[in-house]
Design an enzyme around this catalytic site. Structure first.
Site, PDB file in Angstrom:
ATOM      1  N   LYS A 479       0.944  -1.317   0.019  1.00 26.91           N
ATOM      2  CA  LYS A 479       0.074   0.159  -0.106  1.00 26.91           C
ATOM      3  C   LYS A 479       1.123   1.154   0.119  1.00 26.91           C
ATOM      4  CE  LYS A 479      -0.273  -0.164   5.124  1.00 26.91           C
ATOM      5  NZ  LYS A 479      -1.356  -0.028   6.383  1.00 26.91           N
ATOM      6  N   ARG A 575     -10.058   1.322  15.908  1.00 26.59           N
ATOM      7  CA  ARG A 575      -9.973   2.080  14.848  1.00 26.59           C
ATOM      8  C   ARG A 575     -10.920   1.521  14.069  1.00 26.59           C
ATOM      9  NH1 ARG A 575      -4.160   2.318  11.391  1.00 26.59           N
ATOM     10  NH2 ARG A 575      -4.859   0.004  11.074  1.00 26.59           N
ATOM     11  N   TYR A 703      14.639  31.662   2.056  1.00 28.24           N
ATOM     12  CA  TYR A 703      13.545  32.262   2.507  1.00 28.24           C
ATOM     13  C   TYR A 703      13.505  32.830   4.054  1.00 28.24           C
ATOM     14  CZ  TYR A 703      10.846  31.170  -1.670  1.00 28.24           C
ATOM     15  OH  TYR A 703      10.564  31.179  -3.155  1.00 28.24           O
ATOM     16  N   MET A 753      10.336  24.468  -1.530  1.00 27.84           N
ATOM     17  CA  MET A 753       9.468  23.479  -2.344  1.00 27.84           C
ATOM     18  C   MET A 753      10.147  22.411  -3.137  1.00 27.84           C
ATOM     19  SD  MET A 753       6.266  24.087  -4.521  1.00 27.84           S
ATOM     20  CE  MET A 753       5.144  24.791  -3.474  1.00 27.84           C
TER      21      MET A 753
END
Length: 809
Positions: A479, A575, A703, A753
């Protein structure tokens, strides 16, 4: 060599002889199914697999000759069988006898590191004069050496074989197989120290490879190697050194120039290499070439011909939905067989193509060689051949599959040939520069790469399998993009015959089915709008509530078939799952719907990795067992019961039940910490330096001006990775570190980023150099500590825009 000779060579007993066939191929891996009439299979018992268990399948594939050490179930009378005390030793004895039939020079290479590099580089030098046979890839083990030496034939006139050992006594066995005339001892390091009483013992064991050698090449600067070699009698010691005047070959190195003095004559060479390790490897090759009488011109041509040695098969994403298997560094017939076996493990694309150059240095007549290549390609299921080179092009009439031929790589690159949704093996000799083809066909992405080692995945799978009873099934969790690549990893697991795959969402299961995965798949978070896909692609959903079960059966009320389900029980995780007070209603519902097939019943453990939660874990399982015992009498068939995850496999063997679920452990992380040393690192995330800048004292970086060169001038590297790639902003301003050229360097300022700045003051680095984000150093666990998170999160957060490269070898 014929089968009837094997009893004398191995000390075994021939228990069945149908036809006295010539032995042409030695086979040790049952997955490498061949139908050569002369193939001889050795049933070698291993830690994970026993070759005796695959004899029947091999017979059915066409193999008719077997070496065994255990009784085997009766085989038809049309095969040959010899029983020996030890099949591996029998293989070594046969290879040793084969070696004794050849009298051309053999070079044997050993050492702690660089055996493969030196072998490949030296072959580049010597192929200018000799037809060279050499070990494929890193075939230097007790198994790899005999398989390598078996490839010797009369068409060669020089051999280069490497030998590696991990404990005393092993080199004695390899020496009688290789019997090198010239030895090269590369260096000594810490590798396999645990197998020897001392470093001195390890050196002595390695030196035993040169028992019958006439000459040994080594670096005089390794004093511990020199001290043991110096006492040898009857062998010429050829040392090279940059420090010791008494060395046979005196070397000086200045930037890219090497000066060598040998037998009172000076030689000058230029090289692109500057690092000490590469120069050492190069000087081994130069010295050996001088001993063999090569001229300065020929040696320089060899140096110029050196390419970066990539000893692994890499699978990459290509253009137009293709996959590329990059084996572009070398091309010989045996290496072609190995590469085609890797192709056969991949099921992502039914169309399997090969771009193949002329096979050089084979020594065979072209017609015979390419007839054999054609037969091999057909057996391995290749559907399309693109041949590049004048010799293979002239042999085009020998091929019985879809073909295109080009006289040169340049002609191919200028053509309008196209590829779409194919698995493409790119296999070429160095001179053909197939790396240019790889660049043309590779999907263009930015320079940050997640490398996934398929061999390490296989190792980790086998480690956990050893902890299971033979009847216990195993589910692999693929997964969340499989922590690095869903269908590539699923395909490998299918190849290893795992029992189940687990995915998070239906879409992930659908993707696997569309890419050739037919192993049963459990979907852990199905939604009502995906029920149709469950049926269409034969996916088994996790059902965790009565409402969900009602909706599921309502959807399939008028269908001819209902996909099997796994029922999730709530035992303490709080859960998802049916609670204990809901079990009676669940049973009643099951009774009312006999067409519903329950494939499994399971639960999740909340703290299986932690000793402090042992009592809670035992309570969870006791509760789960109570619910299961109540359900089972009302089922028509017994479902698969599964409870434990990676940590639970090791910590709670009594709770394995019918199946275990392996997730993070497969990827190299042992949550309890007790068996971490038994697992191999699977993934390495790396990027490159885009630019190097010099920042004056007092200037800021990035930044918000968080990073400041407050103490002195600073040299920074701008890396092509940012938080959009998974390198989180929490690693900003000194918290995170990356590895550049062996040095851990800190992040400067805020992570951006798409970019990150690091302080490389005092570090020798250039634009384009690699930066390791995680791998061996720093490890992903270290990164997790800096980020205050777990390896799971880091792996699953590596962005899909980061290119994945899957490799083997």
């Amino acid at each position: 060599m014929v089968f009837s000779e094997l009893d004398k060579l191995t000390g075994g007993e021939i228990i069945q002889l149908h036809q006295d066939l010539t032995i042409s191929h030695l086979v040790t891996d049952s997955r490498r199914l061949v139908n050569y009439q002369g193939a001889l299979f050795f049933a070698i018992p291993g830690e994970q697999h026993d070759g005796h268990n695959f004899i029947k399948a091999l017979y059915e594939s066409g193999v008719k000759q077997f070496v065994v050490e255990k009784p085997v179930s009766e085989l038809p009378k049309d095969c040959n069988i010899i029983r020996v005390d030890n099949t591996l030793e029998a293989l070594q004895n046969i290879a040793s006898a084969h070696r004794s039939g050849f009298f051309y020079p053999i070079i044997g290479i050993t050492g702690s590191n660089a055996k493969t590099i030196v072998k490949e580089w030296l072959a580049t030098f010597l192929e200018r004069r000799y037809h060279v046979i050499k070990s494929p890839k890193s075939y230097n083990s007790q198994l790899g050496v005999p398989l390598s030496v078996w490839q010797m034939n009369d068409n060669h006139n020089l051999g280069i074989f490497e030998a590696g050992i991990s404990k005393p006594g092993e080199m004695k066995k390899l020496e009688r197989i290789i019997k090198p005339d010239i030895g090269i001892f590369t260096n000594i390091g810490t590798a396999h120290d645990e197998g020897f009483e001392s470093r001195e013992q390890k050196i002595g064991e390695k030196i035993s490879l040169f028992k019958s050698s006439k000459a040994i090449v080594y670096c005089r600067d390794h004093s511990d190697i020199h001290d043991q070699l110096a006492v040898l009698k009857g062998v010429q010691l050829i040392s090279w050194s940059q420090k010791h005047e008494e060395a046979t070959v005196k070397c000086d190195f200045n930037k890219n120039l090497i000066k060598v003095t040998y037998q009172h004559k000076e030689y000058f060479f230029s090289t692109r290499f500057e690092d000490a390790i590469s120069i050492e490897n190069l000087l081994h090759c130069i010295t050996a070439s001088l001993v063999l009488g090569f001229s300065q011109h020929d040696i320089q041509a060899g140096i110029d011909g050196i390419q970066d040695v990539n000893m692994r098969l890499e699978m990459k994403h290509g253009i137009n939905g293709c996959y590329l298997i990059d084996d572009s560094y070398n091309n010989d017939f045996y290496g072609l067989e190995i590469a085609l076996d890797f192709v056969n493990q991949q099921n992502q694309r039914p169309q399997k193509s090969i771009i193949l150059s002329d096979i050089l240095q084979s020594g065979k007549d072209a017609s015979a060689l390419y007839y054999e290549v054609n037969e091999l390609l057909k057996r391995k299921g290749i559907t399309r051949l693109i041949g590049i080179g004048p010799t293979i092009s002239k042999s085009k009439n020998l091929f019985e599959l879809e073909t295109d031929f080009f006289e040169s790589t340049e002609e191919f690159l200028e053509s309008d040939i196209s590829f779409s949704r194919e698995m493409i093996l790119i296999k070429g000799g160095r001179k053909f520069e197939f790396e240019r083809i790889v660049r043309l066909l590779e999907q263009k992405v930015h320079r940050t790469v997640l490398e996934v080692n398929l061999d390490a995945l296989s190792h980790n799978l086998n480690f956990y399998r050893q902890k299971l009873d033979a009847s216990t099934k195993i589910m692999i969790m693929v997964k969340a993009f499989a922590y690095g690549g869903s269908y590539e990893i699923a395909n490998l697991m299918q190849y290893h015959n795992v029992d189940y795959l687990g995915v998070a969402y239906t879409d992930e299961g659908v993707l696997l089915r569309k890419n050739g995965i037919n192993t049963p798949i459990m979907v852990m978070n199905p939604t009502e709008d995906s029920f149709q896909s469950l049926e269409q692609f034969d996916l088994h959903p996790e059902i965790y509530s009565q409402e969900m079960l009602d909706n599921y059966l309502t959807f399939f009320a008028n269908k001819s078939r209902i996909p099997a389900i796994h029922i999730k029980l709530e035992s303490g995780m709080n859960r998802l799952g049916f609670k204990e007070e809901n079990i009676d209603k669940l049973i009643e519902f099951i009774w009312q719907n006999p067409a519903l097939k329950i494939a499994g019943i399971f639960t999740h453990l909340a703290g299986s990795e932690s000793s402090e939660h042992e009592e809670f874990t035992h309570g969870q399982v006791k509760k789960f067992q109570r619910m299961v015992d109540k359900i089972l009498p009302h089922l028509q068939e017994k479902p698969i019961i599964h409870v434990v995850n990676s940590a639970g496999i090791l910590k709670y063997p009594e709770y394995h039940f019918d199946m275990v679920r392996l997730g993070i452990g497969l990827y190299g992380f042992e949550s309890t910490g007790k068996n971490q040393h038994d697992l191999r690192v699977v993934s390495q995330l790396k990027t490159t330096i885009s630019q190097i800048k010099h920042v004056k004292k007092g200037q800021s970086v990035g930044y918000s001006r968080v990073g400041v060169a407050d103490k002195s001038d600073m040299k920074i590297a701008v890396l092509a990775i940012g938080y959009a790639d998974g390198f989180r902003r929490s690693l900003s301003n000194g918290i995170g570190q990356v590895n550049i050229n062996g040095h851990l360097v800190p992040v400067v300022g805020n992570v951006c980023m798409d970019m990150t700045m690091v302080d490389i003051t005092g570090i020798d680095a250039r634009e384009g150099d690699e930066a390791i984000i995680f791998g061996d150093n720093p490890t992903i666990s270290q990164l997790g500590e800096w980020m205050n998170t777990i390896p799971y999160e880091i792996l699953t957060n590596v962005s899909e825009r980061v290119k994945r490269v899957f490799y083997s070898g």
